[in-house]
Design an enzyme around this catalytic site. Structure first.
Site, PDB file in Angstrom:
ATOM      1  N   HIS A  37      24.639-113.804  39.029  1.00  0.00           N
ATOM      2  CA  HIS A  37      25.053-112.477  38.560  1.00  0.00           C
ATOM      3  C   HIS A  37      26.315-112.548  37.699  1.00  0.00           C
ATOM      4  O   HIS A  37      26.929-111.537  37.414  1.00  0.00           O
ATOM      5  CB  HIS A  37      25.251-111.492  39.729  1.00  0.00           C
ATOM      6  CG  HIS A  37      23.955-111.058  40.347  1.00  0.00           C
ATOM      7  ND1 HIS A  37      23.420-109.798  40.169  1.00  0.00           N
ATOM      8  CD2 HIS A  37      23.079-111.722  41.129  1.00  0.00           C
ATOM      9  CE1 HIS A  37      22.272-109.714  40.834  1.00  0.00           C
ATOM     10  NE2 HIS A  37      22.043-110.870  41.430  1.00  0.00           N
ATOM     11  N   ASP A  39      26.238-113.794  34.674  1.00  0.00           N
ATOM     12  CA  ASP A  39      25.896-113.735  33.236  1.00  0.00           C
ATOM     13  C   ASP A  39      26.237-112.393  32.609  1.00  0.00           C
ATOM     14  O   ASP A  39      26.851-112.334  31.543  1.00  0.00           O
ATOM     15  CB  ASP A  39      24.434-114.162  32.956  1.00  0.00           C
ATOM     16  CG  ASP A  39      23.352-113.317  33.598  1.00  0.00           C
ATOM     17  OD1 ASP A  39      23.667-112.463  34.466  1.00  0.00           O
ATOM     18  OD2 ASP A  39      22.165-113.502  33.231  1.00  0.00           O
ATOM     19  N   GLY A 126       7.508-113.645  40.668  1.00  0.00           N
ATOM     20  CA  GLY A 126       8.271-112.861  41.642  1.00  0.00           C
ATOM     21  C   GLY A 126       9.115-113.712  42.558  1.00  0.00           C
ATOM     22  O   GLY A 126       9.477-113.292  43.654  1.00  0.00           O
ATOM     23  N   ALA A 127       9.425-114.924  42.141  1.00  0.00           N
ATOM     24  CA  ALA A 127      10.159-115.841  43.016  1.00  0.00           C
ATOM     25  C   ALA A 127      11.576-116.097  42.517  1.00  0.00           C
ATOM     26  O   ALA A 127      12.314-116.874  43.096  1.00  0.00           O
ATOM     27  CB  ALA A 127       9.396-117.162  43.130  1.00  0.00           C
ATOM     28  N   GLY A 128      11.947-115.450  41.406  1.00  0.00           N
ATOM     29  CA  GLY A 128      13.295-115.669  40.872  1.00  0.00           C
ATOM     30  C   GLY A 128      13.388-116.914  40.009  1.00  0.00           C
ATOM     31  O   GLY A 128      14.455-117.485  39.851  1.00  0.00           O
ATOM     32  N   LEU A 129      12.256-117.342  39.448  1.00  0.00           N
ATOM     33  CA  LEU A 129      12.263-118.532  38.591  1.00  0.00           C
ATOM     34  C   LEU A 129      11.984-118.168  37.133  1.00  0.00           C
ATOM     35  O   LEU A 129      11.623-119.013  36.321  1.00  0.00           O
ATOM     36  CB  LEU A 129      11.247-119.560  39.110  1.00  0.00           C
ATOM     37  CG  LEU A 129      11.521-120.064  40.539  1.00  0.00           C
ATOM     38  CD1 LEU A 129      10.421-121.006  41.001  1.00  0.00           C
ATOM     39  CD2 LEU A 129      12.881-120.754  40.640  1.00  0.00           C
ATOM     40  N   SER A 130      12.151-116.895  36.822  1.00  0.00           N
ATOM     41  CA  SER A 130      12.103-116.425  35.435  1.00  0.00           C
ATOM     42  C   SER A 130      10.753-116.585  34.756  1.00  0.00           C
ATOM     43  O   SER A 130      10.670-117.012  33.603  1.00  0.00           O
ATOM     44  CB  SER A 130      13.182-117.103  34.580  1.00  0.00           C
ATOM     45  OG  SER A 130      14.425-116.717  35.019  1.00  0.00           O
ATOM     46  N   ASP A 177      18.569-116.244  31.765  1.00  0.00           N
ATOM     47  CA  ASP A 177      17.192-116.733  31.908  1.00  0.00           C
ATOM     48  C   ASP A 177      16.607-117.114  30.552  1.00  0.00           C
ATOM     49  O   ASP A 177      15.957-118.150  30.395  1.00  0.00           O
ATOM     50  CB  ASP A 177      16.306-115.651  32.550  1.00  0.00           C
ATOM     51  CG  ASP A 177      16.877-115.158  33.864  1.00  0.00           C
ATOM     52  OD1 ASP A 177      17.785-115.822  34.406  1.00  0.00           O
ATOM     53  OD2 ASP A 177      16.422-114.096  34.336  1.00  0.00           O
ATOM     54  N   TYR A 226      19.901-104.630  41.814  1.00  0.00           N
ATOM     55  CA  TYR A 226      20.461-105.326  40.646  1.00  0.00           C
ATOM     56  C   TYR A 226      21.308-104.348  39.826  1.00  0.00           C
ATOM     57  O   TYR A 226      22.443-104.627  39.458  1.00  0.00           O
ATOM     58  CB  TYR A 226      19.319-105.895  39.803  1.00  0.00           C
ATOM     59  CG  TYR A 226      19.756-106.840  38.703  1.00  0.00           C
ATOM     60  CD1 TYR A 226      19.840-108.202  38.943  1.00  0.00           C
ATOM     61  CD2 TYR A 226      20.080-106.375  37.435  1.00  0.00           C
ATOM     62  CE1 TYR A 226      20.237-109.085  37.943  1.00  0.00           C
ATOM     63  CE2 TYR A 226      20.483-107.236  36.436  1.00  0.00           C
ATOM     64  CZ  TYR A 226      20.554-108.591  36.693  1.00  0.00           C
ATOM     65  OH  TYR A 226      20.944-109.450  35.696  1.00  0.00           O
TER      66      TYR A 226
HETATM   67  C1  GLA Z   1      18.131-112.276  37.138  1.00  0.00           C
HETATM   68  C2  GLA Z   1      18.565-111.821  35.757  1.00  0.00           C
HETATM   69  C3  GLA Z   1      19.616-112.768  35.186  1.00  0.00           C
HETATM   70  C4  GLA Z   1      20.766-112.980  36.165  1.00  0.00           C
HETATM   71  C5  GLA Z   1      20.216-113.336  37.551  1.00  0.00           C
HETATM   72  C6  GLA Z   1      21.297-113.420  38.596  1.00  0.00           C
HETATM   73  O1  GLA Z   1      17.467-113.495  37.048  1.00  0.00           O
HETATM   74  O2  GLA Z   1      17.457-111.776  34.896  1.00  0.00           O
HETATM   75  O3  GLA Z   1      20.089-112.266  33.963  1.00  0.00           O
HETATM   76  O4  GLA Z   1      21.594-111.878  36.207  1.00  0.00           O
HETATM   77  O5  GLA Z   1      19.257-112.399  37.991  1.00  0.00           O
HETATM   78  O6  GLA Z   1      22.147-114.487  38.343  1.00  0.00           O
END
Ligand code: GLA
Length: 386
Positions: A37, A39, A126-130, A177, A226
């Site tokens: 967080h 960025d 949906g796992a936070g891997l962009s 990301d 978020y």
């Molecule tokens: C998500 C957002 C990113 C970043 C992360 C947390 O992945 O897309 O821009 O803020 O959360 O680090």
């Protein structure tokens, strides 16, 4: 063996459009090693692109029609004309990432032409891997191969993808990301200064494995929480009269913290300390100092849990299980936006099996599922494939 996303997309393309594709591009997902967080607070992050990504195969059309097929969604399709305004859809969401990028390019006067395309990917969703950033960066990379687009740098592509997500899809994400996906360097993490957009590749020592454990906890609250975190960070920055928390250090926070709402103070403390940890982690990682990485990642996780409050009990438990297995020889923390998703660990190759076994034995998600485990490598950024 399962087909690669590129091969799957190519097979699908021929079946749907009756010709071979002439353009092939790919863009990776990412895992963030430390700096969460930070960025959108103009701070530092240390992610790396991973060997899971989105592939697009395509062929230019002579008219102004865009036809897109998502091979991973039962060949769901989206067709529209470039001559009419491009609207955001209620569903399917994947289509909006494509539409958003194309809309941005049309608005910027770039010579977008009609295109047939098939998309396939293997980033866990949906796992936070962009997975979404890898899709939007892949679309940018695809159109950037067309004549008349000029030379677009990885940062240009990343910012175009971020604009599409912010302005069209409606997700107020930062730039980490998309920059990770566009600018990745094989075998390296990237220290990104999210204000100056300087990217410094940091070598990942060859004895170190990047392990990702999916907690199987779906990131339910991620959008609303978020946005709340963003607002709290912005409130803290306003209080100090600076553009972003990047401009606040721990001494300032300690001196004037009592003036802040206690929750806002904790949010700000996470950002200030995690951004500082990124700088230390880049040095430790390059030196192969996994013990120091372990301390920094543990401190980052505690800060996300206690100050930023974005972890959930199952994820804390997963981190504790991995930590018990790797001891002082590596690091582990939650990665990504929070509220579920994945945990990342940096461990010597020799401990990969022990970490995997410990998680299989001791971890269960609230719904009873086991964690899925990926041993990743740090991949190159997006690009066209021959
Ligand atoms: C998500 C957002 C990113 C970043 C992360 C947390 O992945 O897309 O821009 O803020 O959360 O680090």
């Amino acid at each position: 063996m399962t087909q690669s996303p590129m091969a799957r997309a190519a097979t699908q393309f021929e079946a749907a459009f009756g010709a071979a594709p002439s353009i092939q591009v790919q863009a990776p997902g990412r895992v963030n090693l430390i700096g969460e967080h930070t960025d959108y607070n103009d701070g530092l992050v240390l992610p790396c692109a991973i060997n899971f990504g989105t592939a697009i195969v395509a062929r230019r059309r002579d008219d102004r029609t865009v036809r897109v097929i998502a091979a991973d969604y039962d060949d769901a399709a989206d067709t529209y004309s470039l001559d009419a305004p491009i609207a955001r859809l209620e569903a399917p969401m994947w289509a909006n990432y494509v539409r958003g990028v194309i809309d941005d390019m049309v608005r910027r006067g770039l010579p977008v032409c009609g295109m047939d395309m098939v998309i396939a990917g293997d980033v866990p969703q949906g796992a936070g891997l962009s997975s979404s950033a890898s899709l939007s960066v892949a679309v940018c990379t695809l159109f950037a191969t067309l004549p008349g687009f000029g030379h677009l740098t990885p940062i240009d592509l990343a910012l175009a993808a971020q604009r599409a997500e912010n302005d069209f899809v409606g997700c107020k994400c930062g730039n980490m990301d998309q920059i990770s996906s566009a600018a990745g360097v094989a075998g390296h993490a990237l220290m990104i200064d999210c204000r100056s957009l300087d990217v410094t590749p940091v070598p990942i020592p060859s004895n170190v494995a990047i392990m990702i454990f999916n907690s199987q906890v779906t990131r339910g609250l991620v959008d609303s929480e978020y946005n709340t975190r963003r607002l709290q960070c912005e409130a803290a920055a306003r209080h100090f009269g600076v553009p972003a928390l990047r401009d606040v250090d721990l001494a300032m926070l300690e001196a004037r913290g009592a003036e802040l709402d206690p929750v806002v103070l904790r949010r700000a403390r996470h950002i200030v300390t995690d951004s500082a940890r990124v700088a230390d982690a880049a040095v430790a990682l390059a030196a192969g100092d996994l013990a120091r990485m372990g301390e920094l990642m543990a401190a980052s996780h505690a800060s996300m849990r206690d100050d930023f409050e974005i972890t959930v009990p199952a994820v804390d438990e997963l981190v504790a299980i991995v930590k018990a297995a790797i001891g002082l020889q590596g690091g582990v923390r939650m990665t990504g936006g929070g509220f579920g998703g994945c945990v990342v660990a940096l461990v010597p190759h020799a401990l990969v099996d022990a970490a995997r076994a410990a998680v299989a034995q001791h971890y269960r998600a609230p719904n009873g599922e086991q964690a899925t485990v990926y041993v990743c490598s740090a991949a190159a950024g997006a690009g066209a494939c021959p």
